[in-house]
Design an enzyme around this catalytic site. Sequence first.
Site, short mmCIF file in Angstrom:
data_model
loop_
_atom_site.label_atom_id
_atom_site.label_comp_id
_atom_site.label_asym_id
_atom_site.label_seq_id
_atom_site.Cartn_x
_atom_site.Cartn_y
_atom_site.Cartn_z
N LEU A 1 -19.39 14.82 25.92
CA LEU A 1 -20.58 15.67 26.05
C LEU A 1 -20.31 16.86 26.97
O LEU A 1 -20.82 17.96 26.74
CB LEU A 1 -21.76 14.84 26.57
CG LEU A 1 -23.10 15.56 26.59
CD1 LEU A 1 -23.60 15.81 25.17
CD2 LEU A 1 -24.16 14.79 27.37
N GLY B 1 -3.08 7.50 18.11
CA GLY B 1 -2.65 7.95 19.42
C GLY B 1 -3.81 7.83 20.38
O GLY B 1 -4.68 8.68 20.40
N HIS B 2 -3.85 6.73 21.10
CA HIS B 2 -4.92 6.53 22.07
C HIS B 2 -4.49 7.08 23.42
O HIS B 2 -3.48 6.65 23.95
CB HIS B 2 -5.20 5.04 22.26
CG HIS B 2 -6.08 4.47 21.20
ND1 HIS B 2 -6.40 3.15 21.13
CD2 HIS B 2 -6.70 5.06 20.17
CE1 HIS B 2 -7.19 2.94 20.10
NE2 HIS B 2 -7.38 4.08 19.50
N GLN C 1 -7.83 5.40 14.10
CA GLN C 1 -8.36 6.42 13.17
C GLN C 1 -9.90 6.40 13.20
O GLN C 1 -10.47 6.07 14.23
CB GLN C 1 -7.85 6.21 11.74
CG GLN C 1 -6.37 6.52 11.56
CD GLN C 1 -5.46 5.36 11.92
OE1 GLN C 1 -5.72 4.24 11.56
NE2 GLN C 1 -4.40 5.65 12.64
N ASN D 1 0.45 6.06 13.59
CA ASN D 1 -0.29 7.30 13.32
C ASN D 1 -1.39 7.46 14.36
O ASN D 1 -1.87 8.56 14.60
CB ASN D 1 -0.87 7.33 11.90
CG ASN D 1 -1.59 6.05 11.51
OD1 ASN D 1 -1.50 5.02 12.19
ND2 ASN D 1 -2.29 6.09 10.39
N ASP E 1 -10.08 10.44 16.62
CA ASP E 1 -10.10 11.29 17.82
C ASP E 1 -11.48 11.44 18.43
O ASP E 1 -11.83 12.48 18.96
CB ASP E 1 -9.50 12.69 17.52
CG ASP E 1 -8.20 12.58 16.77
OD1 ASP E 1 -7.34 11.80 17.22
OD2 ASP E 1 -8.03 13.23 15.71
N GLU E 2 -12.26 10.38 18.37
CA GLU E 2 -13.61 10.43 18.94
C GLU E 2 -13.61 10.08 20.42
O GLU E 2 -14.67 10.07 21.07
CB GLU E 2 -14.56 9.44 18.21
CG GLU E 2 -14.74 9.69 16.73
CD GLU E 2 -13.72 8.93 15.89
OE1 GLU E 2 -12.80 8.32 16.48
OE2 GLU E 2 -13.84 8.95 14.65
N VAL F 1 -0.49 12.70 18.49
CA VAL F 1 0.75 12.34 17.81
C VAL F 1 1.50 13.58 17.33
O VAL F 1 2.70 13.69 17.48
CB VAL F 1 0.44 11.39 16.61
CG1 VAL F 1 1.70 11.06 15.84
CG2 VAL F 1 -0.23 10.11 17.10
N ARG G 1 -6.72 20.69 16.31
CA ARG G 1 -7.69 20.03 15.41
C ARG G 1 -8.72 21.04 14.92
O ARG G 1 -9.06 21.99 15.64
CB ARG G 1 -8.40 18.90 16.17
CG ARG G 1 -7.44 17.80 16.56
CD ARG G 1 -8.15 16.70 17.35
NE ARG G 1 -7.17 15.70 17.77
CZ ARG G 1 -7.17 15.10 18.95
NH1 ARG G 1 -8.11 15.35 19.82
NH2 ARG G 1 -6.25 14.20 19.25
N GLY H 1 -16.49 12.91 30.83
CA GLY H 1 -15.15 13.28 31.33
C GLY H 1 -14.17 12.19 30.98
O GLY H 1 -14.58 11.09 30.60
N LYS I 1 -11.95 7.10 21.44
CA LYS I 1 -11.99 5.63 21.43
C LYS I 1 -11.17 5.04 22.57
O LYS I 1 -11.51 4.01 23.11
CB LYS I 1 -11.41 5.09 20.11
CG LYS I 1 -12.27 5.33 18.90
CD LYS I 1 -11.67 4.65 17.68
CE LYS I 1 -10.34 5.22 17.26
NZ LYS I 1 -10.36 6.63 16.83
#
Length: 414
Positions: free
Chosen positions: A332, A42-43, A224, A40, A15-16, A300, A305, A399, A18
């Site tokens: 950011l 989720g993009h 992941q 698993n 969840d960075e 997902v 979090r 953003g 990506k």
Amino acid sequence: MVYNTLAIVGAAWGDEGKGKFTDFYASNSDVVVRSQGGNNAGHTIVVNGKKIALRTLPSGVVDKSRNIVNVIAAGCVVNPVQMVSELRSVTEYRGGNVPTVYLSKYAHVITVFHKLMDSRVEDMRANKVMTTGNGIGPCYASKMFRVGLRIEDLSLDFRSICTKLKELVKVFGLNVTDDEIKAEAKELTSAYEFLIQNVKIIDESLYLTECIEQGMRVLFEGAQGALLDIDRGDYPFVTSSSPTAASIPQNCGIAPRYINEVCGIVKSYATRVGTGTFDTEINDEVAVYIRERGHEYGTVTGRPRRIGWLDLCAIEKAVRINGITHIVLTLLDVLTGLENIKIHYYDKELGKVVDKWFVGWHTDISGCKTYEELPFEARYYIEFIEKKLGVPIKYISVGPDREQTIEKPNSPKI
Ligand code: IMP
């Protein structure tokens, strides 16, 4: 020899952000590859304000203007029923145009019994992993037990598929009736029928090797994050594959030397879903502020979090185990409005782990187009991260939209 390849890895617990950058780099690629994990992942990709959530399909499928080839490699686990529904909705998004998808015949199949086993194992545990419940771990487990079904097995006759499923449930110790076996075999074969009409089933090792040697631009998109790695993460609170650059050659059947560049996606703060070590976790109103501004709820699972400050000790490990060559700093803008921001890092001179507080900024940065437009405090924060990690930051995301991306001056050309 320098190849036109790039691997994108999440430098923390997933969840960075990506999805946005995979999409960004995908628009410059000929081939986009998913090499591990399954649904698993989720993009979330935002194109022209429209949100698209991908679970199994590589990100190249959202580009309508070019015919990007999307490969799902042998290291992945695939739920054929879920993949069919995702393929249908992506095709609809593309105005009826089916994306080009190649699926490895060696990828393992997630069945309803793997999902059942996932919740069974969770129920038995004293210390819950809090998996996504998609049957990912049990599918990799059945692969190792050598009782799994590979995609190519779905071309077998109905009886043979039932026999394989029976063996699987027996090894898992599940109490399943013959009718349930047959019902699942039917689901899988009908999903497979749809897949073979819309997807090419291949040996991706041959295909990708040829693409890379011909100089095509090949992007390996991570799922992941490196710190959820089965070997390098805080086992057992990990996923069941290796979300690292090191695993890509093995999972795709290509030579290790083909991976030139590794882009590490680093979020400006930290999050984690599920159980496990989280040294910089915060639970106060600042966590709530960050969670709401960053929409930090699972794509997902919808679970909120866990939130924490940036932990450079953890990111340093991701840099090391992946050989990260450049960094993209994401989200950011979420930190805007905080009085103070903390970074946790190892101070070499002091020889110990320390926390450093930074002064925050209050002006909206989501419309900034250049690095110089960012407030001094934001640039100070960015440059501290870059210096401590010793890896150049190439882009900064302010953003969700593709346009909300700042290229850092004097960053390396990719
Ligand atoms: P599993 O991958 O469903 O077995 O879940 C194992 C652990 O990895 C759980 O803590 C999940 O929350 C976490 N996890 C799996 N996939 C992702 C992801 O794409 N992003 C963030 N966490 C994930």
